[in-house]
Design a protein around this motif. Structure first.
Motif, PDB file in Angstrom:
ATOM      1  N   LEU A 115      36.531  -6.791  46.176  1.00  7.70           N
ATOM      2  CA  LEU A 115      35.196  -6.562  45.532  1.00  7.70           C
ATOM      3  C   LEU A 115      34.393  -5.457  46.249  1.00  7.70           C
ATOM      4  CD1 LEU A 115      34.155 -10.247  44.514  1.00  7.70           C
ATOM      5  CD2 LEU A 115      34.832  -8.217  42.962  1.00  7.70           C
ATOM      6  N   LEU A 116      34.852  -5.266  47.397  1.00  7.14           N
ATOM      7  CA  LEU A 116      34.184  -4.139  48.352  1.00  7.14           C
ATOM      8  C   LEU A 116      34.867  -2.887  48.235  1.00  7.14           C
ATOM      9  CD1 LEU A 116      33.532  -6.241  51.744  1.00  7.14           C
ATOM     10  CD2 LEU A 116      31.839  -5.449  49.981  1.00  7.14           C
ATOM     11  N   PHE A 117      36.073  -2.906  47.681  1.00  7.29           N
ATOM     12  CA  PHE A 117      37.038  -1.645  47.663  1.00  7.29           C
ATOM     13  C   PHE A 117      36.176  -0.627  46.805  1.00  7.29           C
ATOM     14  CE2 PHE A 117      40.565   1.209  46.421  1.00  7.29           C
ATOM     15  CZ  PHE A 117      40.949   1.357  47.430  1.00  7.29           C
ATOM     16  N   PRO A 118      35.499  -0.901  45.748  1.00  6.05           N
ATOM     17  CA  PRO A 118      35.137   0.057  44.863  1.00  6.05           C
ATOM     18  C   PRO A 118      34.043   0.998  45.785  1.00  6.05           C
ATOM     19  CG  PRO A 118      35.162  -1.805  43.491  1.00  6.05           C
ATOM     20  CD  PRO A 118      35.501  -2.173  44.902  1.00  6.05           C
ATOM     21  N   LEU A 119      33.494   0.372  46.720  1.00  8.81           N
ATOM     22  CA  LEU A 119      32.510   1.117  47.752  1.00  8.81           C
ATOM     23  C   LEU A 119      33.227   2.417  48.185  1.00  8.81           C
ATOM     24  CD1 LEU A 119      30.367  -1.827  49.364  1.00  8.81           C
ATOM     25  CD2 LEU A 119      29.952  -0.434  47.311  1.00  8.81           C
ATOM     26  N   THR A 120      34.627   2.235  48.409  1.00  6.64           N
ATOM     27  CA  THR A 120      35.289   3.157  49.138  1.00  6.64           C
ATOM     28  C   THR A 120      35.333   4.414  48.177  1.00  6.64           C
ATOM     29  OG1 THR A 120      37.452   2.459  48.433  1.00  6.64           O
ATOM     30  CG2 THR A 120      36.482   1.468  50.324  1.00  6.64           C
ATOM     31  N   ASN A 121      35.159   4.277  46.988  1.00  5.35           N
ATOM     32  CA  ASN A 121      35.466   5.316  45.994  1.00  5.35           C
ATOM     33  C   ASN A 121      34.076   5.587  45.279  1.00  5.35           C
ATOM     34  OD1 ASN A 121      38.223   5.571  45.316  1.00  5.35           O
ATOM     35  ND2 ASN A 121      38.195   3.369  45.410  1.00  5.35           N
ATOM     36  N   VAL A 122      32.787   5.311  45.751  1.00  3.56           N
ATOM     37  CA  VAL A 122      31.553   5.696  45.321  1.00  3.56           C
ATOM     38  C   VAL A 122      31.609   7.293  45.625  1.00  3.56           C
ATOM     39  CG1 VAL A 122      29.367   5.383  45.395  1.00  3.56           C
ATOM     40  CG2 VAL A 122      30.557   3.547  45.288  1.00  3.56           C
ATOM     41  N   THR A 123      31.635   7.562  46.965  1.00  2.00           N
ATOM     42  CA  THR A 123      31.866   8.761  47.412  1.00  2.00           C
ATOM     43  C   THR A 123      32.780   9.710  46.714  1.00  2.00           C
ATOM     44  OG1 THR A 123      30.995   8.305  49.463  1.00  2.00           O
ATOM     45  CG2 THR A 123      31.846  10.430  49.397  1.00  2.00           C
ATOM     46  N   ASN A 124      33.772   9.142  46.525  1.00  2.00           N
ATOM     47  CA  ASN A 124      35.153   9.725  45.720  1.00  2.00           C
ATOM     48  C   ASN A 124      34.612  10.228  44.322  1.00  2.00           C
ATOM     49  OD1 ASN A 124      37.436   9.931  44.192  1.00  2.00           O
ATOM     50  ND2 ASN A 124      38.584   9.963  45.988  1.00  2.00           N
ATOM     51  N   PHE A 125      33.996   8.925  43.808  1.00  2.00           N
ATOM     52  CA  PHE A 125      33.777   9.309  42.355  1.00  2.00           C
ATOM     53  C   PHE A 125      32.604  10.406  42.114  1.00  2.00           C
ATOM     54  CE2 PHE A 125      31.232   8.125  38.386  1.00  2.00           C
ATOM     55  CZ  PHE A 125      32.136   7.834  37.461  1.00  2.00           C
ATOM     56  N   VAL A 126      31.654  10.177  43.245  1.00  2.00           N
ATOM     57  CA  VAL A 126      30.498  11.158  42.917  1.00  2.00           C
ATOM     58  C   VAL A 126      30.891  12.829  43.151  1.00  2.00           C
ATOM     59  CG1 VAL A 126      28.287  12.034  43.865  1.00  2.00           C
ATOM     60  CG2 VAL A 126      28.874   9.614  43.261  1.00  2.00           C
ATOM     61  N   VAL A 127      31.880  12.908  44.263  1.00  2.00           N
ATOM     62  CA  VAL A 127      32.392  14.078  44.427  1.00  2.00           C
ATOM     63  C   VAL A 127      33.277  14.657  43.329  1.00  2.00           C
ATOM     64  CG1 VAL A 127      33.854  15.368  45.910  1.00  2.00           C
ATOM     65  CG2 VAL A 127      32.028  13.908  46.967  1.00  2.00           C
ATOM     66  N   GLN A 128      34.032  13.782  43.077  1.00  2.00           N
ATOM     67  CA  GLN A 128      34.894  14.182  42.085  1.00  2.00           C
ATOM     68  C   GLN A 128      34.465  14.516  40.907  1.00  2.00           C
ATOM     69  OE1 GLN A 128      38.469  11.648  41.889  1.00  2.00           O
ATOM     70  NE2 GLN A 128      39.268  12.497  40.093  1.00  2.00           N
ATOM     71  N   GLY A 129      33.233  13.673  40.452  1.00  2.00           N
ATOM     72  CA  GLY A 129      32.725  13.847  39.148  1.00  2.00           C
ATOM     73  C   GLY A 129      32.049  15.164  39.206  1.00  2.00           C
ATOM     74  N   ALA A 130      31.099  15.409  40.110  1.00  2.00           N
ATOM     75  CA  ALA A 130      30.312  16.321  40.252  1.00  2.00           C
ATOM     76  C   ALA A 130      31.303  17.748  40.067  1.00  2.00           C
ATOM     77  CB  ALA A 130      29.646  16.399  41.474  1.00  2.00           C
ATOM     78  N   GLY A 131      32.509  17.684  40.744  1.00  2.00           N
ATOM     79  CA  GLY A 131      33.397  18.679  40.657  1.00  2.00           C
ATOM     80  C   GLY A 131      34.111  18.927  39.699  1.00  2.00           C
ATOM     81  N   LEU A 132      34.441  18.061  38.803  1.00  2.00           N
ATOM     82  CA  LEU A 132      34.905  18.029  37.472  1.00  2.00           C
ATOM     83  C   LEU A 132      33.726  18.746  36.533  1.00  2.00           C
ATOM     84  CD1 LEU A 132      36.951  17.389  35.162  1.00  2.00           C
ATOM     85  CD2 LEU A 132      36.178  15.149  35.085  1.00  2.00           C
ATOM     86  N   TYR A 133      32.626  18.170  36.793  1.00  2.00           N
ATOM     87  CA  TYR A 133      31.689  18.811  35.795  1.00  2.00           C
ATOM     88  C   TYR A 133      31.218  20.348  35.993  1.00  2.00           C
ATOM     89  CZ  TYR A 133      27.159  19.333  33.675  1.00  2.00           C
ATOM     90  OH  TYR A 133      26.027  19.818  32.848  1.00  2.00           O
ATOM     91  N   ALA A 134      31.084  20.840  37.432  1.00  2.00           N
ATOM     92  CA  ALA A 134      30.918  21.989  37.692  1.00  2.00           C
ATOM     93  C   ALA A 134      32.178  23.009  37.334  1.00  2.00           C
ATOM     94  CB  ALA A 134      30.672  21.907  39.224  1.00  2.00           C
ATOM     95  N   LEU A 135      33.504  22.613  37.590  1.00  2.00           N
ATOM     96  CA  LEU A 135      34.713  23.190  37.358  1.00  2.00           C
ATOM     97  C   LEU A 135      34.588  23.733  35.781  1.00  2.00           C
ATOM     98  CD1 LEU A 135      37.009  21.996  39.822  1.00  2.00           C
ATOM     99  CD2 LEU A 135      36.068  24.134  39.625  1.00  2.00           C
ATOM    100  N   VAL A 136      34.254  22.540  34.962  1.00  2.00           N
ATOM    101  CA  VAL A 136      34.464  22.834  33.452  1.00  2.00           C
ATOM    102  C   VAL A 136      33.181  23.522  32.842  1.00  2.00           C
ATOM    103  CG1 VAL A 136      34.442  21.393  31.315  1.00  2.00           C
ATOM    104  CG2 VAL A 136      35.908  20.773  33.197  1.00  2.00           C
TER     105      VAL A 136
END
Length: 146
Positions: free
Chosen positions: A73-94
């Motif tokens: 249940l805590l593990f998704p917190l490890t991916n919040v930063t990943n999700f934001v960085v990856q999502g923002a990067g995906l949006y910016a790149l596209v």
């Protein structure tokens, strides 16, 4: 090289291997889902499915610890930063760079991977210890293992 340094180096190497497998899994899912879904929906679903796989690979292989519901249940917190960085990067790149959405996702994923290492280690290694070579003992009467 002392035992703690060897343990940390081993964790970093295993984390990198898990990251590579997880990124490959994510990317394959993303490409498959992108055949039927818009790129951001495909990204989100692939990301969530890969995160579950990442949890189990990191608990058993990277940090050699037992998975528990609390960690899960805590593990998704490890991916919040990943999700934001990856999502923002995906949006910016596209959107801004005009990169093909099939490949922009992979580029954004690779850039975001290192951000999760320290956070995942903090959550998955008991007490945040650097040394986690043996699976942690399960408390008496506990049935929280997945």
């Amino acid at each position: 090289m002392n035992a703690t340094t060897k343990t940390q180096l081993g964790q970093i190497i295993r984390f990198g291997l898990v990251g590579a497998v997880n990124t490959g899994t994510y990317f394959a899912l993303y490409l498959l889902l992108h055949l039927w879904l818009p790129y951001f929906a495909a990204y989100t679903i692939a990301f969530l499915l890969a995160m579950v796989g990442s949890f189990f690979m990191n608990t058993y292989f990277t940090y050699r610890t037992r998975p528990t519901w609390k960690k899960f249940l805590l593990f998704p917190l490890t991916n919040v930063t990943n999700f934001v960085v990856q999502g923002a990067g995906l949006y910016a790149l596209v959107t801004w760079a005009g990169m093909d959405s099939r490949y922009a996702s992979l580029v954004a994923a690779v850039v975001a991977i290192p951000f999760t290492f320290l956070i995942s280690r903090k959550i998955l290694v008991p007490g945040g210890r650097a040394k986690a070579t043996e699976p942690e003992p399960e408390p008496a009467g506990s049935s929280s293992t997945l």
